[in-house]
Design an enzyme around this catalytic site. Structure first.
Site, PDB file in Angstrom:
ATOM      1  N   CYS A   2       1.772  -8.370 -59.610  1.00 16.35           N
ATOM      2  CA  CYS A   2       1.597  -8.939 -58.274  1.00 16.35           C
ATOM      3  C   CYS A   2       2.848  -8.638 -57.438  1.00 16.35           C
ATOM      4  CB  CYS A   2       1.379 -10.443 -58.261  1.00 16.35           C
ATOM      5  SG  CYS A   2      -0.011 -10.989 -59.233  1.00 16.35           S
ATOM      6  N   ARG A  27       2.038  -2.773 -57.533  1.00 13.92           N
ATOM      7  CA  ARG A  27       2.164  -3.881 -58.475  1.00 13.92           C
ATOM      8  C   ARG A  27       0.838  -4.588 -58.738  1.00 13.92           C
ATOM      9  NH1 ARG A  27       7.353  -5.266 -59.166  1.00 13.92           N
ATOM     10  NH2 ARG A  27       6.693  -7.251 -60.009  1.00 13.92           N
ATOM     11  N   TRP A  75      -2.612  -8.813 -58.958  1.00 15.51           N
ATOM     12  CA  TRP A  75      -3.175  -8.191 -60.161  1.00 15.51           C
ATOM     13  C   TRP A  75      -3.624  -9.372 -61.010  1.00 15.51           C
ATOM     14  CZ3 TRP A  75      -2.320  -8.220 -65.467  1.00 15.51           C
ATOM     15  CH2 TRP A  75      -2.889  -7.174 -66.194  1.00 15.51           C
ATOM     16  N   ASN A 101       3.982 -14.751 -58.555  1.00 13.13           N
ATOM     17  CA  ASN A 101       3.828 -13.613 -59.456  1.00 13.13           C
ATOM     18  C   ASN A 101       4.286 -14.089 -60.831  1.00 13.13           C
ATOM     19  OD1 ASN A 101       4.046 -11.162 -60.839  1.00 13.13           O
ATOM     20  ND2 ASN A 101       6.019 -10.661 -59.893  1.00 13.13           N
ATOM     21  N   GLY A 102       3.424 -13.939 -61.838  1.00  9.85           N
ATOM     22  CA  GLY A 102       3.799 -14.381 -63.182  1.00  9.85           C
ATOM     23  C   GLY A 102       2.655 -15.162 -63.812  1.00  9.85           C
ATOM     24  N   GLU A 489       1.327  11.631 -74.430  1.00  7.78           N
ATOM     25  CA  GLU A 489       1.524  11.379 -73.004  1.00  7.78           C
ATOM     26  C   GLU A 489       0.408  12.046 -72.180  1.00  7.78           C
ATOM     27  OE1 GLU A 489       3.066   9.406 -71.266  1.00  7.78           O
ATOM     28  OE2 GLU A 489       3.269  10.285 -69.290  1.00  7.78           O
ATOM     29  N   LYS A 493      -2.093  10.025 -69.732  1.00 13.20           N
ATOM     30  CA  LYS A 493      -2.233  10.351 -68.304  1.00 13.20           C
ATOM     31  C   LYS A 493      -3.708  10.493 -67.949  1.00 13.20           C
ATOM     32  CE  LYS A 493       0.668   9.517 -66.936  1.00 13.20           C
ATOM     33  NZ  LYS A 493       1.744   8.933 -67.614  1.00 13.20           N
ATOM     34  N   GLU A 496      -5.541   7.081 -68.002  1.00  6.88           N
ATOM     35  CA  GLU A 496      -5.129   6.170 -66.932  1.00  6.88           C
ATOM     36  C   GLU A 496      -5.831   6.462 -65.622  1.00  6.88           C
ATOM     37  OE1 GLU A 496      -0.519   4.872 -67.444  1.00  6.88           O
ATOM     38  OE2 GLU A 496      -0.837   6.996 -67.183  1.00  6.88           O
ATOM     39  N   HIS A 512      -7.655  14.824 -90.707  1.00  2.00           N
ATOM     40  CA  HIS A 512      -7.863  13.556 -91.408  1.00  2.00           C
ATOM     41  C   HIS A 512      -8.716  12.595 -90.595  1.00  2.00           C
ATOM     42  CE1 HIS A 512      -5.106  14.871 -94.476  1.00  2.00           C
ATOM     43  NE2 HIS A 512      -4.230  15.178 -93.533  1.00  2.00           N
ATOM     44  N   LYS A 611       1.656  -0.939 -61.915  1.00  2.00           N
ATOM     45  CA  LYS A 611       2.838  -0.130 -62.194  1.00  2.00           C
ATOM     46  C   LYS A 611       3.897  -0.930 -62.938  1.00  2.00           C
ATOM     47  CE  LYS A 611       5.299   3.566 -61.378  1.00  2.00           C
ATOM     48  NZ  LYS A 611       4.862   4.620 -62.277  1.00  2.00           N
TER      49      LYS A 611
HETATM   50  C1  G6P Z   1       2.693   0.260 -67.126  1.00  2.00           C
HETATM   51  C2  G6P Z   1       2.696   1.512 -66.272  1.00  2.00           C
HETATM   52  C3  G6P Z   1       3.095   2.709 -67.132  1.00  2.00           C
HETATM   53  C4  G6P Z   1       4.439   2.444 -67.788  1.00  2.00           C
HETATM   54  C5  G6P Z   1       4.442   1.137 -68.586  1.00  2.00           C
HETATM   55  C6  G6P Z   1       5.844   0.755 -69.003  1.00  2.00           C
HETATM   56  O1  G6P Z   1       1.674   0.318 -68.060  1.00  2.00           O
HETATM   57  O2  G6P Z   1       1.417   1.727 -65.690  1.00  2.00           O
HETATM   58  O3  G6P Z   1       3.193   3.852 -66.308  1.00  2.00           O
HETATM   59  O4  G6P Z   1       4.739   3.506 -68.650  1.00  2.00           O
HETATM   60  O5  G6P Z   1       3.961   0.079 -67.766  1.00  2.00           O
HETATM   61  O6  G6P Z   1       6.591   0.492 -67.855  1.00  2.00           O
HETATM   62  P1  G6P Z   1       8.145   0.642 -67.696  1.00  2.00           P
HETATM   63  O7  G6P Z   1       8.397   0.293 -66.252  1.00  2.00           O
HETATM   64  O8  G6P Z   1       8.770  -0.348 -68.629  1.00  2.00           O
HETATM   65  O9  G6P Z   1       8.518   2.033 -68.007  1.00  2.00           O
END
Ligand code: G6P
Length: 616
Positions: A2, A27, A75, A101-102, A489, A493, A496, A512, A611
């Site tokens: 948030c 956020r 969020w 937020n929290g 990764e 990506k 996501e 396996h 994010k």
């Molecule tokens: C969220 C974001 C990711 C990020 C992860 C860890 O899931 O969408 O992109 O890798 O948090 O975040 P940080 O800010 O600790 O790298």
């Protein structure tokens, strides 16, 4: 997560609030709202399900006058995204309004107690419990809003950043935080205050900022200096910092999406990341935190890397780098698991936290736990002044500028670049890396940005490859050694932003289990650059080909073998094995971007994600 924005001062508040929310939309973006005291002294609250643009559409033809207000982009945690659950929330009498937020962990108990006292609830949120608790405290004790917020927070278990306004004291904005970020912009004559979840909504108005600490209350009152109080009511000193943000990083700069801009920013931001640290002419790397804390780092018998998401993948690469160059055993843990584990921490352990935002709740909790057990904490963080940066004993900023696209790209390559420099610097101090490997790696790292630039020239080709894959429901990404975390990764990506199920695997492990999934419908992405395990990767590729899997391979320029075996190939310039991830991840970032665009999806704000994950 948030995002919160607050303003009290002499300017019209609405434009500051709505533009601030746009900057914080990374956020959370399932609903948004704002509350404003109008010029005539009336409290107007507007809310909308959806994005900040939806809120703006709702508010535009209404009374948006006033020089004080609070706003929120959500969020969802407790209660589905809806107008009723959107913030701000008001108490029953309408006297107190707040954004939060929290997560209030004991909200069910508090709610039950308030219901027994006759309080009624409109929403399903934990936030409404907090606002009613403040209102109840005001009523019961007859105190002022600052004290009521303080007393209420003493009963709360959980995480919060809040901004509160009281109809009876419209010249005061009260803020507080615990485990959720909050920063306040101040001006010399105290005529106005800017509150936000990070510095980006504030930077255009003032560089003077105060990061509120955990369990601190901030009182913003026109004409008075910012007051800080502890939860026990003790006055505290405000530490004003100069925060310089590159505002151009907060715009798309002509690109259709932040994510594409951030992918293309990589050559430049990695040069920024290395500036003053990688001194190629003198063939040396210098990281001030490694120099300053050389004793504790040289003593380290083990390094434990804690992180989440993409940062965890960077950690897997960090493990290989540190073990190779520094000969120190490294463990990589998901922060969310580590924080609740019975892990044994020795005084000679170093815990390394990797985080783009510096606010991820699990990573923060993991380092707090490690600190309590006596570990030395080293942070690798992007967001300057963030909670993890401040909680670490030492660390290195990656300095790649604010990352707005939810799917992390430039922060990943920034983290890997810092990890390379860390391993080189420490390995050199320890004498565990040969001089020639040290110098060769420095020379190659210096030109990596140019090689990324060259890789980016494959964009159009990757876009056309992506157009074949909009139909896909599954993807497999395979790599080995330094390219194995890149496979993870690449899969992340794609998941996501394109909502296609994807898995990353060490290529040899495919037989396996995942091999059972391979048929002519299954796209498989191989990382097959010219390194140590190249021949082995070719064998793994043959296993997929014999089962008619459709292969896209990332290969080293000039590769003649793989090209003839696969459906598609993308070339990257040759580089050292240890630096391979910095190049091989680029085509995977672009591939996922173009698949998502071809599917017509919202690349920068994919569904359900945020994010900055400030809840556990
Ligand atoms: C969220 C974001 C990711 C990020 C992860 C860890 O899931 O969408 O992109 O890798 O948090 O975040 P940080 O800010 O600790 O790298």
């Amino acid at each position: 997560m948030c995002g919160i924005v607050g303003y009290i001062g002499k300017q019209e508040a609405y434009p500051i609030l709505i533009n601030g929310l746009r900057k914080l939309e990374y956020r959370g973006y399932d609903s948004a709202g704002c509350a404003l005291y109008s010029a005539s002294g009336q409290l107007n609250i507007y809310k909308a399900k959806g994005k900040v643009a939806d809120l703006d559409a709702v508010a535009q033809d209404k009374d948006i006058s006033g020089t004080m207000g609070i706003a929120h982009t959500r969020w969802a945690t407790h209660g589905a995204p809806s107008t009723i659950n959107a913030h701000p929330h008001c108490c029953g009498t309408g006297r107190v309004t707040l954004v939060h937020n929290g997560i209030i962990e004991n909200y069910a108990t508090l709610r039950e107690q308030l219901i027994q006292k006759g309080y009624e609830f409109q929403s399903e949120t934990d936030t409404e419990v907090l606002v009613q608790l403040v209102a109840y405290t005001l009523e019961k004790t007859g105190t002022d809003i600052v004290n009521a917020v303080r007393l209420a927070l003493n009963q709360v278990i959980g995480a919060y950043a809040i901004c509160v306004i009281d109809r009876e004291q419209p010249d005061i904005l009260v803020c507080a935080r615990k485990s959720s970020p909050m920063v306040i912009g101040v001006v010399p004559d105290n005529s106005e205050f800017f509150v936000a979840s990070d510095a980006s909504p504030i930077a255009q108005y003032t560089k003077d900022m105060v990061y509120i600490d955990d369990e601190q209350i901030a009182v913003c009152q026109r004409g008075s200096a910012l007051r800080l109080l502890s939860l026990q009511g003790k006055e505290m000193e405000a530490n004003v910092q100069q925060v310089d943000l590159d505002l151009s990083m907060l715009s798309k700069g002509g690109y259709p999406h932040f994510m594409l801009k951030e992918i293309f920013d990589q050559p430049q931001v990695l040069r920024d990341c290395m500036r003053g640290r990688l001194i190629a002419d003198e063939k040396r790397v210098t990281l001030s935190a490694v120099e300053e804390h050389r004793d504790v780092l040289l003593r380290a018998r083990r390094i434990v890397i804690v992180s989440c998401g993409t940062s965890w993948h960077a950690g897997l690469i960090g493990k290989q780098l540190i073990e190779k160059f520094c000969k120190i055993p490294v463990e990589v843990a998901y922060a969310s698991e580590y924080r609740y584990s019975d892990t044994v921490i020795e005084p000679t352990d170093v815990v390394m936290a990797i985080s783009q935002s510096g606010e991820t709740a699990d990573t923060m909790a993991a380092i707090e736990m490690a600190k309590e057990k006596g570990a030395f904490v080293y942070g690798i963080v992007n967001a300057v002044g963030s909670s993890i940066a401040r909680a670490s004993h030492a660390g290195t900023y990656i300095h790649v500028g604010p990352e707005i696209g939810v799917a992390s790209t430039k922060a990943f390559t920034g983290q890997v670049t810092v990890l390379v420099m860390f391993a080189l610097a420490l390995g050199h101090l320890k004498g565990t890396i040969s001089q020639s490997e040290y110098e060769d790696t420095i020379a190659e790292l210096e030109i990596i940005p140019d090689k990324i630039q060259k890789t980016l020239q494959q964009n159009a080709k990757i876009e056309s490859i992506a157009s074949y894959f909009t139909y896909a429901h599954n993807f497999l990404y395979l790599g080995r050694g330094f390219n194995y975390p890149v496979a993870l990764e690449g899969a992340l990506k794609l998941k996501e932003i394109s909502y296609i199920h994807a898995e990353g695997y060490p290529a040899a492990e495919m037989k396996h289990g995942p091999i059972a999934l391979i048929d002519s419908e299954m796209p498989v992405v191989f990382l097959a650059t010219h390194h140590q395990l190249y021949e082995k990767i070719l064998s793994n590729m043959q296993e997929v080909i014999s089962r008619k899997g459709r292969i896209t391979a990332v290969v080293t320029e000039g590769d003649e073998q793989v090209k003839h075996l696969v459906d598609n190939y993308i070339e990257v310039p040759p580089t050292l094995m240890t630096l391979a991830p910095l190049l091989s991840v680029i085509p995977l970032q672009l591939l996922s971007y173009h698949v998502a665009v071809a599917k017509g999806l919202d690349v920068d704000q994919p569904r359900n994600l945020a994010k900055s994950v400030t809840v556990e």
